[in-house]
Each structure stands twice: as C-alpha cells, then as structure tokens.
Write a protein that holds these residues in place. Sequence first.
Motif, PDB file in Angstrom:
ATOM      1  N   LEU A   3       1.064  -1.198   0.126  1.00  0.00           N
ATOM      2  CA  LEU A   3       0.021   0.063   0.087  1.00  0.00           C
ATOM      3  C   LEU A   3       0.621   1.294  -0.133  1.00  0.00           C
ATOM      4  O   LEU A   3       0.522   2.329  -0.619  1.00  0.00           O
ATOM      5  CB  LEU A   3      -0.862  -0.033   1.265  1.00  0.00           C
ATOM      6  N   VAL A   4       1.669   1.124   0.753  1.00  0.00           N
ATOM      7  CA  VAL A   4       2.810   2.509   0.900  1.00  0.00           C
ATOM      8  C   VAL A   4       3.455   2.566  -0.493  1.00  0.00           C
ATOM      9  O   VAL A   4       3.654   3.833  -0.765  1.00  0.00           O
ATOM     10  CB  VAL A   4       4.031   2.226   1.885  1.00  0.00           C
ATOM     11  N   LEU A   5       3.910   1.544  -1.077  1.00  0.00           N
ATOM     12  CA  LEU A   5       4.239   1.590  -2.454  1.00  0.00           C
ATOM     13  C   LEU A   5       3.389   2.230  -3.413  1.00  0.00           C
ATOM     14  O   LEU A   5       3.885   3.214  -4.197  1.00  0.00           O
ATOM     15  CB  LEU A   5       4.741   0.198  -3.121  1.00  0.00           C
ATOM     16  N   LEU A   6       2.190   1.999  -3.194  1.00  0.00           N
ATOM     17  CA  LEU A   6       1.215   2.511  -4.214  1.00  0.00           C
ATOM     18  C   LEU A   6       0.857   4.102  -4.050  1.00  0.00           C
ATOM     19  O   LEU A   6       1.007   4.998  -4.840  1.00  0.00           O
ATOM     20  CB  LEU A   6      -0.356   1.731  -3.932  1.00  0.00           C
ATOM     21  N   GLN A   7       1.029   4.358  -2.574  1.00  0.00           N
ATOM     22  CA  GLN A   7       0.646   5.780  -2.170  1.00  0.00           C
ATOM     23  C   GLN A   7       1.872   6.458  -2.650  1.00  0.00           C
ATOM     24  O   GLN A   7       1.644   7.709  -3.097  1.00  0.00           O
ATOM     25  CB  GLN A   7       0.383   5.860  -0.867  1.00  0.00           C
ATOM     26  N   ARG A   8       3.231   6.047  -2.473  1.00  0.00           N
ATOM     27  CA  ARG A   8       4.390   6.620  -2.928  1.00  0.00           C
ATOM     28  C   ARG A   8       4.358   7.026  -4.273  1.00  0.00           C
ATOM     29  O   ARG A   8       4.631   8.115  -4.850  1.00  0.00           O
ATOM     30  CB  ARG A   8       5.583   5.937  -2.435  1.00  0.00           C
ATOM     31  N   ALA A   9       4.064   5.827  -5.219  1.00  0.00           N
ATOM     32  CA  ALA A   9       3.869   6.006  -6.571  1.00  0.00           C
ATOM     33  C   ALA A   9       3.039   7.346  -6.940  1.00  0.00           C
ATOM     34  O   ALA A   9       3.009   8.309  -7.719  1.00  0.00           O
ATOM     35  CB  ALA A   9       3.319   5.021  -7.478  1.00  0.00           C
ATOM     36  N   GLU A  10       1.809   7.540  -6.151  1.00  0.00           N
ATOM     37  CA  GLU A  10       0.888   8.381  -6.202  1.00  0.00           C
ATOM     38  C   GLU A  10       1.388   9.809  -5.884  1.00  0.00           C
ATOM     39  O   GLU A  10       1.085  10.899  -6.715  1.00  0.00           O
ATOM     40  CB  GLU A  10      -0.554   8.400  -5.436  1.00  0.00           C
ATOM     41  N   TYR A  11       2.085   9.726  -4.885  1.00  0.00           N
ATOM     42  CA  TYR A  11       2.797  10.953  -4.413  1.00  0.00           C
ATOM     43  C   TYR A  11       3.698  11.567  -5.677  1.00  0.00           C
ATOM     44  O   TYR A  11       3.803  12.761  -5.858  1.00  0.00           O
ATOM     45  CB  TYR A  11       3.329  11.026  -3.043  1.00  0.00           C
ATOM     46  N   LEU A  12       4.322  10.787  -5.932  1.00  0.00           N
ATOM     47  CA  LEU A  12       5.286  11.040  -7.158  1.00  0.00           C
ATOM     48  C   LEU A  12       4.850  11.555  -8.224  1.00  0.00           C
ATOM     49  O   LEU A  12       5.198  12.332  -8.967  1.00  0.00           O
ATOM     50  CB  LEU A  12       6.312   9.885  -7.532  1.00  0.00           C
ATOM     51  N   VAL A  56       3.575  15.056  -7.601  1.00  0.00           N
ATOM     52  CA  VAL A  56       4.882  15.979  -7.765  1.00  0.00           C
ATOM     53  C   VAL A  56       5.198  16.236  -8.923  1.00  0.00           C
ATOM     54  O   VAL A  56       5.586  17.318  -9.463  1.00  0.00           O
ATOM     55  CB  VAL A  56       6.177  15.186  -6.612  1.00  0.00           C
ATOM     56  N   SER A  57       5.171  15.216  -9.747  1.00  0.00           N
ATOM     57  CA  SER A  57       5.475  15.275 -11.099  1.00  0.00           C
ATOM     58  C   SER A  57       4.470  16.453 -11.981  1.00  0.00           C
ATOM     59  O   SER A  57       4.931  17.040 -12.708  1.00  0.00           O
ATOM     60  CB  SER A  57       5.493  13.984 -12.005  1.00  0.00           C
TER      61      SER A  57
END
Length: 943
Positions: free
Chosen positions: A87-96, A99-100
């Motif tokens: 889940l953290v990976l998914l959320q981090r991808a969304e955060y990235l 930011v993009s």
Amino acid sequence: MKIFTKALVAMLVIAVQLLYAQDGKNSKSDASLEKVSSEDLLKLKQDLEAQKSKLEGERLQLLDQGLKQSKDYLEKSSNTSSATTALVLLQRAEYLFDVSNDNFQVASDSIAAENNLRIMEWDRKKETLRQQMLAEGKKDADIEDAINQLPPVELLPDPERDFSEILKTYQELVDKFPESPYVVDAMYNIGFIKEQEGKQLKFRELSDPDANGRWAQEGDRKQKEALKVYQDLAVRFPDSKYAPEAYNRIGEYYFGRGGDADLQKAIKNYQKVLDYPQSTRFQEAIYKLAWTYYRLGDYPQAISYFTYLVDDVDSARTHNYEYQELDVEAIIYIGISFNRWAEQIDLAQGTNDGGYKLIKQYIDDAKLMEKRYAPDIMWQLAESYNVEQKDTLALSAYNTLLETYPLYWRAPDAQYKIVNTYERLTAQALDKGAAKSILDSVLTHRFKLYEAYKPNSEWSNAVADKEVVRRGNRMARDVLVDNILYFYGEAQTTNDMNNWKISMDYSKQFISYFPVDTIAYFFHYNLAYIQYHFFGLLDSAYEEYLKVANNYPYDQYRYRAAIDAYQIADSLYRMAPYKKPANAPGDSVIALSPGEEKLIDAINNYARLFPDTLSKYPVDSLDKEKPVMGVPGKQTPDFLAYAGEIYFNHNDYARANQFFNTVLTRYPNHPKAQLSQKYLMNAYYVRKDYRSSEIVARKIYENPNSSQEQKEEAVKTIFVSIFKHAQQFEERKESAKAAREFERAYSEGRQLNYAKVEDVSGALYNAGQQYQSSKELKRAIKVYETYVDTFPKQKFAPASAYNAHYLYAEMRDYRSAARTGERLADAYPDFNENNGALTAEIVLYNSEYYLEQAAKQATENGDSSNAKSLNYEAIRLSEKFVKRYPKSQYATDIDFGIANLYFMVKEEEKAFQKYREFANTYPTDKRNVKALYDIGMNHLRKS
C-alpha cells in the motif's frame, strides 16, 4: 489514477468548495449579494484567495510529508514483505505522480511566461521597424517584406515529464507483491503512464526537425507496451473495475490508427467493454462501436449501435443512473447512416430512391417508429438528404415526418426546409412554366407553414418549450411576410383584384397574429389602404387607419393614416349631411349621427397626433428612403373648429366649447381662433355660463385683429353676461354677490361705452337694491347717489334719490337724510310714489324733521355748535317748505315750528316775530293763544 490520503482529499474538497463559493456556484441566494458592498466583496475575494493559498501550502506540506514518510518506511522495511508495504508503494507512486504534475505545471508556466516575453520583444522589434520605415516613407508592401525577413522568434520547447521513478515504484509493487490487491491499480497506472510516454515522444517528433521518425517509432513502441499491460490486466483481473477501462483504452488506440484491420481490433475490444454494463465506459464503448462500424461503411451495424446507445441513455435517465450526453449526436448519425446505407443500396441495385424499401423494412423490423426519438431520426435523415441537395428524397423525408409527427417540435423547421428547397428549385429552373409551377408550391407550403405554426395553433399549444414555440411562430411570421410581399408586388404590377384581395387577407392575418411585430405597422397600413382604395370598404378602412395612426411607435404612415381616416369620415358625413330641426329646443342636445361621430373621432385623433403647427412628419413618398416632409399640424386648428361647429349645431355647447377653447388656447393667432371665439362666446351664453362668455367676449374685444362690429358685439356680451350673472345670484337670493355683479356690469358698461344707457343705469339701480337687501346700507347709499349723479334723467333717478334719503334715515344719519331728501324735492318736484303716499312734499317735510333730529343728536353729544348750525338748517328748510307748499297740511306745523327753532338757537326776538307773523297768517289757529301768551310774557320780562 490518483490515490490521496484522506487528509489531503479532505483539504482539496474544502478548497474546491471555497472556490465554488467564490464563483457563486453554491450560493443559497443570489439576492443576498445585493446587500453586500463592493468593498465587502473585494475583501471576501481576498480572504478566499488567502484561504486557497493556505490550503495549497498545506497540500504541498502533506505531499512532502507523505513522500518523506513513505521513503522512511520503505527503507526500514526493505527486507520485509507485507500488505502495508504494498500500500505504501502505491501511495508513494501516487505522491510522486502528484509531484511530477506540480513540477510539470511550474515548468510549463515558466516556459509560457518566457515565451510570452520573447513574443512581446519580437512584436516590439517588428513595430519599431514598421515605424522607422514609415518615417522613411516606405510603402506598405516593402514594410511587410522587411518584417517577413526578420528572424523568427525562438521559443522554448514545452517541458517533458519524467515518469521513470513513478514507473519504477509501481513496477516494484507488481514484482514484489504479485498477490497484493493493489497490483491491479499499479498495472493500470503503469499502462496509463506508458501510454502518456508514447504520446509525449510522438509530440517530440513534431518539434524535432531532425528526428526522422525516431521519436514516433519510440512512442509507438511505448504505446504497444501499454497495450500489453492493459491486455494482461484485463485477462488477469477480469472482474476489476480497470478491466473495461483497459479494453476501452486498447480500443481507443486502434480506433485512432484508423485502418480497417485496426478498426476491427477496436471493435473487438469495445465489444468486450460491453461485458461490463455497470462501467462508466459502457455507453462510450457503444458510441465508439457505432462510429467504428460507420467508418468501416457497415451502416446497418452503425445504426444498430447508435440506436442501442440512445436507448441506453434513455434508460439511464429514467432510472437516474449516470450517463453521458451522447444520444443527440447518435441520433444525428443514425439519420446520416441511413443516407449512406441508401447510397450503397442504390449503387448496388441501380436505383435512385434512397434504398427506401429496404430502409423502411429495417425501420419496421427494429420498431424504430415506436421510439421516442423516431421523429428525430427522420429529421436527421431528411437533413442529411437536404445538405447533399438530394431534393426529391429530402422533400419526401420532410413530408413523411410532418405527416407522421405533426406535433414534433422540429415540425416548423421541416416545413421551412421544404419551402427553402422549392425556393432554390424555383431559382434554378430554366423553363418559365416549370418555374411558375414550383413557385406555386413555394407559396402553398409557405401558407401551410404559417397555418400550422402560427400563435395559438394546435402545434403551438402542444409544444411545452416556449422558446421552441416562439421560434416556430417566428418562422410562420416570416413566410407570411414573404407571401404578403409577393402578392402585394404582383398586385402593384398587374392590378389584379385577386392579388389585391389575397394581399389584404394575408395582411389582416398578420396584424391579428403578430400585432406587436416591428413590421405590423407596414402591413396594417397596407390593409387599410387596400380596403379604402381598391374595395371601397370605408367603415373598415376608417377603423384600420385609426389603429395605424395610434397603435405603433412610428411616424412613417401616421399622417397618411390620420388624414385618410379623416377624409373617409368626412365623406361618410357628407353622404348624409346634418340638417338642424326647425323646432328643436335651444337647450336640448341633439345626438350626432354615426357619420358625425366618426368625423369627430377622426378629428380628435388627428389633433392628438399633430398638435404642433411647426413639427415636420413624413407626408408623401412613403416607400422611399427619404419621404417628403410636411407640417400636418397646420390643419389641426381648422379640424378642431370644424368639430366645434358640429357640436354647436347640435346644441351640445359643452363639447363645442372644448374644441373652441382648444383652438383659442393652442392656436391664438390662427384665423380660426376668432371664429372659435365667437362660437365659444355664444355657446357659453346659451348655456348660461355667463362668467365664461364674458371672458371670451373680453378676449375678442382686446384682440387687435377684431373688427369694430366684433368688438361692439363683444362689449354687449360682456355687459349682458355680467348682468345675467348678477340675475342668477339674485334668483338664488345671494344679494351681496348679485349687488357686486350688478355694480360691475355698470362699471364695465361705462368703461366700454356700452350704447344702451338705460341698461347700464338699470344695472346700477339693481346693485343698489341688492346691497339694500343684503343690509350693506352704506354701499347701497353710495350706489344710489352715484345713480343720481350719473343718470339724473334716467328712469330710476328719483327712486334712487329717495332710497338714499330713506337709508340715511334708517342709519340715523339724519343730516344726510335731510340733505338727500331736499335734493330729491328740488330735482324731482313731481316725485310721486304709491298714488301720492310718497311725494316730494312729504320727503321735504321729513327732511326738515331729520334736521331737527340731527340737532338733538348733536346736543346730546355735547356739540352745541353743530346743533345750532343744524337748527339754522332746519329753519331754512322749514321756510322753503312753507314757501313751496303754502297750502300743505303740514305748512302750519312747519311754520309754527320755525319760532321754536329760533328759540333753540337763542334768537328770541326772531322767534316772537315769527309768532306775530304766524298769528297774522293763521288768525284762527289755536296755537296763536300760546304764541300771544309767550309774546306777553316776553314783554313782562323786558319791563
């Protein structure tokens, strides 16, 4: 695509709500804003901007925290495998990804600002060069050549996004946690990002002149990678919400490529989307299937899917499900598809009927005629034919639509298209006979359109959308206008009475159904004009002319309408002219005839419209761009005076006066003013409005343009009006008012040199009597004395003198009573009233008595000197009486009283002498005893 933390989502929702509130979208009451000042609104805007900025800062802070926290967590749990890590990976991808997005937006804004500055600088250089060359006198062409030779502005390329870390994070989730429920999210986002990378590379190809297809190929490779990911997702997770999204994106890719083989692949994937009827892509997939078959030329299938789409949208509307607004375009292309299919059928069968039979069979089998959108399909088919000028098929389709669905909301448009088609065919026809036949169809269908869609028609009352109804009514109005103008033009050219009648009838219908239209004015005038000049409908034309002159805010036909109405009314009146009955009572109003009433109405209308004798209005050449201007108001005084005469001859003096007064007030210098004055004066007099008749007569008298005869008549009217007015007061027992009016009649008569002296003097005498009746005795005396002074030879002079004498006595002004009495006796010795009951002798006798009473009053008041003087006056008057009337029954009393008067003034010797004279004159009078006794006693006193 994005997955946010709950806190971030909440903050964004608040921000959106604030922005909507700022735009007024969620306002409960727009009316409440009316109470807010501009300063308050500005402050509110500033506050909202501050809140928006604060929320954005908080969003960025949360985003930064999310990135930091997710990085820390992943670093600490790098060797562990758990659902939380996925889940953290998914959320981090969304955060990235966020930011993009933010970085891309910042870069885009920066590049856009820089490019804008470069463009502005280039424009400045261009303008500088232009102004320099203009100063040098260069030609425009040379200036443009020089500007075109300037080096083009060098713009920075658009920024590109770097998705690598985002893809790496999603891929790590897929690789390390293949059984995680979040894998499907990661896979869809990987496909989506790869698809975006492919589009970005293809866009780079457009801006790189040296690419030679390299970036396009690389972009296509990236998009195919995306397709593989989508395909794997759909197979691996068929029950996922992303499965229909994946199939739809694959279909979109092949649909965009456009080749037949690619379109078949697109169909295959769109059809798979249909396995997910609850998907938001369901209706879009139907739409794209219909379009794909349309592009492939499989029109029956296109029609089938377009119809399927419309039905599904209708169903969603009925059940309040989510739906896309695709049905309108679908219906359009159902009609177009039928047209294209018809072309295929005609080409294959060698026919030219639009494949009518086959298409009709299809419509019957599919039961399309039962659909709510069936008339829309027929409309679109007819439109498709019409655009391509397949006139026969278009006319057939439009007519079928009108016959089948007469209350269809677009029925007026269909009929209008029929008219337009026939109009175009008329213009194209080379043969005159054919052109005439087609023109007849134009006229017929115009009238059909008008009849079916005019205001309050069955169609107008059936259609709920009032804007649609107004549009249909406007079409009806337009074609009726076209027909009127056609028949009016034909009538002017041929003078054919049938054409005049049609033009007249159509004009009547126009003003009936479109009374406030801007050109109703024109048609209304033409209606009245045709009725009057071509059909002799005088009564009807009269009414219509009055409406034209009054119901419209335009001047072009106002004069002609008003004057024609007058002329019609005048001609109707002269057909049966009025003859006043010989035995008609002077105070009985005689009713106007219908012709006279029309004439009066026409005059009133004209005078109201053109009261000014100076203002200009169009009076001729009305159809020209610049009509002849005139001054219609110059006729107004004549018309008003004419109306006044009509009423005067009918003994309706009140209404006659209204017209005459208007002429006098508004047009005092007009020739009709004097005539109006005379009529007005006489009318007031006959009505016994003597005050008004006097006023008008005075105006006539004071008018320098009045003749001597007119002035003499005016003087008489002034005097008699005042006199009659006084008599009215007298009849009402208003003596004071009557007295003043009689006195004013006398004054005016004297001042104006009224010829009848007996009337003037009579007015003065009446004034005295009325003052006397109202107990204004001083005024009465003054008037009576004025009469005697002014008219000593007139009838009432003696009576006036006596009345003054009498009233002085009534007022106990005995000296004045004596004075006026003596004057009467001296001036009018033959005065005799009531058969001798009142004579000059008696008046003189009373006058002596009044002097004695006046002396007593003086004595009582302590004024001995005045008393003595009055007694001397009494002695003088007594001696006059005895001398004038020696045989009067009062002579002995008066003569004996003289002695007493001498005693009163202390002249005893004269008193005793008077006694002796009295004894000698009247030896037998019993009073001699007293006289002799008084004389003896006087001697004793002296001795």
